[in-house]
Design a protein around this motif. Structure first.
Motif, PDB file in Angstrom:
ATOM      1  N   VAL A 101      38.879  47.958  39.279  1.00 14.13           N
ATOM      2  CA  VAL A 101      38.211  47.731  40.558  1.00 14.13           C
ATOM      3  C   VAL A 101      38.925  46.660  41.365  1.00 14.13           C
ATOM      4  CG1 VAL A 101      36.077  46.912  41.646  1.00 14.13           C
ATOM      5  CG2 VAL A 101      35.953  48.470  39.688  1.00 14.13           C
ATOM      6  N   GLN A 102      39.354  45.589  40.696  1.00 12.69           N
ATOM      7  CA  GLN A 102      39.953  44.437  41.372  1.00 12.69           C
ATOM      8  C   GLN A 102      41.470  44.498  41.439  1.00 12.69           C
ATOM      9  OE1 GLN A 102      38.367  41.084  39.206  1.00 12.69           O
ATOM     10  NE2 GLN A 102      36.245  41.772  39.504  1.00 12.69           N
TER      11      GLN A 102
ATOM     12  N   TRP B 262      37.153  48.111  33.244  1.00  9.81           N
ATOM     13  CA  TRP B 262      36.705  48.688  34.511  1.00  9.81           C
ATOM     14  C   TRP B 262      36.891  47.719  35.674  1.00  9.81           C
ATOM     15  CZ3 TRP B 262      36.014  52.810  37.163  1.00  9.81           C
ATOM     16  CH2 TRP B 262      35.209  52.816  38.309  1.00  9.81           C
ATOM     17  N   GLN B 263      36.497  46.475  35.492  1.00 12.84           N
ATOM     18  CA  GLN B 263      36.598  45.513  36.580  1.00 12.84           C
ATOM     19  C   GLN B 263      38.048  45.225  36.958  1.00 12.84           C
ATOM     20  OE1 GLN B 263      34.295  44.197  38.625  1.00 12.84           O
ATOM     21  NE2 GLN B 263      32.848  45.597  37.610  1.00 12.84           N
ATOM     22  N   SER B 264      38.944  45.266  36.005  1.00 17.15           N
ATOM     23  CA  SER B 264      40.356  45.055  36.332  1.00 17.15           C
ATOM     24  C   SER B 264      40.895  46.201  37.184  1.00 17.15           C
ATOM     25  CB  SER B 264      41.191  44.893  35.060  1.00 17.15           C
ATOM     26  OG  SER B 264      41.087  46.035  34.225  1.00 17.15           O
TER      27      SER B 264
ATOM     28  N   TYR C  41      43.932  44.584  32.863  1.00 13.93           N
ATOM     29  CA  TYR C  41      43.706  45.974  32.454  1.00 13.93           C
ATOM     30  C   TYR C  41      44.506  46.297  31.191  1.00 13.93           C
ATOM     31  CZ  TYR C  41      44.285  51.042  32.422  1.00 13.93           C
ATOM     32  OH  TYR C  41      44.339  52.362  32.029  1.00 13.93           O
TER      33      TYR C  41
ATOM     34  N   THR D  57      33.849  46.103  30.119  1.00 12.20           N
ATOM     35  CA  THR D  57      33.665  45.546  31.460  1.00 12.20           C
ATOM     36  C   THR D  57      34.990  45.098  32.043  1.00 12.20           C
ATOM     37  OG1 THR D  57      31.417  44.806  30.919  1.00 12.20           O
ATOM     38  CG2 THR D  57      32.501  43.753  32.802  1.00 12.20           C
ATOM     39  N   GLN D  58      35.818  44.441  31.227  1.00 16.74           N
ATOM     40  CA  GLN D  58      37.111  43.966  31.714  1.00 16.74           C
ATOM     41  C   GLN D  58      38.009  45.123  32.118  1.00 16.74           C
ATOM     42  OE1 GLN D  58      39.121  40.886  29.434  1.00 16.74           O
ATOM     43  NE2 GLN D  58      41.136  41.733  29.941  1.00 16.74           N
TER      44      GLN D  58
ATOM     45  N   GLN E 160      32.058  54.727  36.902  1.00 14.73           N
ATOM     46  CA  GLN E 160      32.437  54.027  35.679  1.00 14.73           C
ATOM     47  C   GLN E 160      32.121  54.874  34.445  1.00 14.73           C
ATOM     48  OE1 GLN E 160      30.638  50.163  35.164  1.00 14.73           O
ATOM     49  NE2 GLN E 160      31.697  49.768  33.229  1.00 14.73           N
TER      50      GLN E 160
END
Length: 290
Positions: free
Chosen positions: A172-173, A168-170, A179, A165-166, A135
């Motif tokens: 990842v998911q 990166w997590q978007s 994103y 956070t959104q 990250q």
């Protein structure tokens, strides 16, 4: 982002690679027997540390303990750089070259890579390939892309913690809409980009090539061929593909030299907002000679 094409962007986001992950024969593990290869599909825009995260529960169920900071992968004995997107790694090491109409016919899938838990090759790849360090590397690339495009990193630096956070997590998911709801604010400017975030990769062991490539001007929209001739004149003596000894490849696709550079930057960049382009030489099966 007037040239943005959501259909192309979504297609790139949805790009997948099937992998065969095999324990290297030299690995010592806590399991009673060496497990069979694992077959898994991953996003081209993803990273090897995310693959490790996916495999963790599988190996735990097999009684194999994993420490993410020690896990690394190789292809044909060559350690894979975990901070490169997986799709870039595949193109860099596997994409066969022939004439453009039959480009990719010899591609071998699934991509067969080995997983290691011991003897981390610190002389060849960066240490500590965890989710957190990946990250951090991702955010660093975003800052660099922001600076090249706009001459400042304010857009990335001023992002809220929630948006970071959104973003990166978007990734990842695999959530495209979440994103782009954040990333679009890093790209929109209302002005032409100062420079195009662009890196070129020459198989196998050459470091990435990065030079300042100006963005479009009002008088002359630049093409991919202009950038190739500017950076690699020996391989791309002109913008005529027939006269060139190599082909630029991005997301597993040969890129015509008459592709507008600004359009490519808007639509074909990776999740870190860089155009990561593999340069493969014509008439060879594994890219440029080493």
């Amino acid at each position: 982002m007037s040239a943005f094409d959501i259909a192309i962007s979504e297609t790139i986001w949805d790009g997948k690679l099937p992998l065969q992950v095999t324990f290297h024969p030299t690995e010592s593990i806590s399991s009673a027997r060496t497990p069979d290869p694992i077959y898994i599909e991953v996003a081209r825009l993803s990273y090897l540390s995310l693959l490790t995260h996916q495999l963790h529960s599988i190996y735990t169920g097999l009684g194999i303990q994993t420490q993410p900071e020690n896990v690394w992968y190789d292809y044909n004995g060559e350690p894979l750089k975990w901070h490169f997107p997986i799709g870039l790694l595949y193109d860099l090491y596997n994409f066969p070259i022939s004439q453009v109409p039959t480009f990719g016919e010899k591609a071998s899938l699934p991509w067969r890579i080995n997983i290691h838990f011991d003897e981390f090759p610190i002389d060849k790849i960066l240490r500590n390939p965890t989710l957190d360090t990946t990250q951090d590397m991702f955010m660093s690339m975003l800052k660099e892309a922001d600076f090249l495009r706009h001459g400042t990193t304010k857009r990335v630096m001023n992002m809220s913690k929630r948006d970071q956070t959104q973003l990166w997590q978007s990734l990842v998911q695999g959530k495209y809409s979440e994103y782009w709801s954040v990333n679009k604010h890093l790209l929109e400017n209302g002005q032409l980009a100062r420079h195009i975030p662009l890196r070129l990769y020459m198989p196998y062991k050459c470091p990435p090539i990065q030079e300042l490539v100006p963005g479009n001007t009002e008088e002359h929209p630049l093409l991919i061929g202009d950038a190739m001739t500017r950076i690699l004149p020996d391989l791309f003596p002109s913008d005529d593909q027939e006269e060139c000894d190599a082909i630029p490849v991005i997301h597993g696709v040969p890129l015509p030299l008459d592709t507008p550079l600004g359009w490519a930057s808007d639509n074909l960049c990776f999740a870190d907002n860089f155009l990561h382009i593999v340069i493969s030489k014509k008439g060879t099966d594994n890219g440029l000679d080493t």
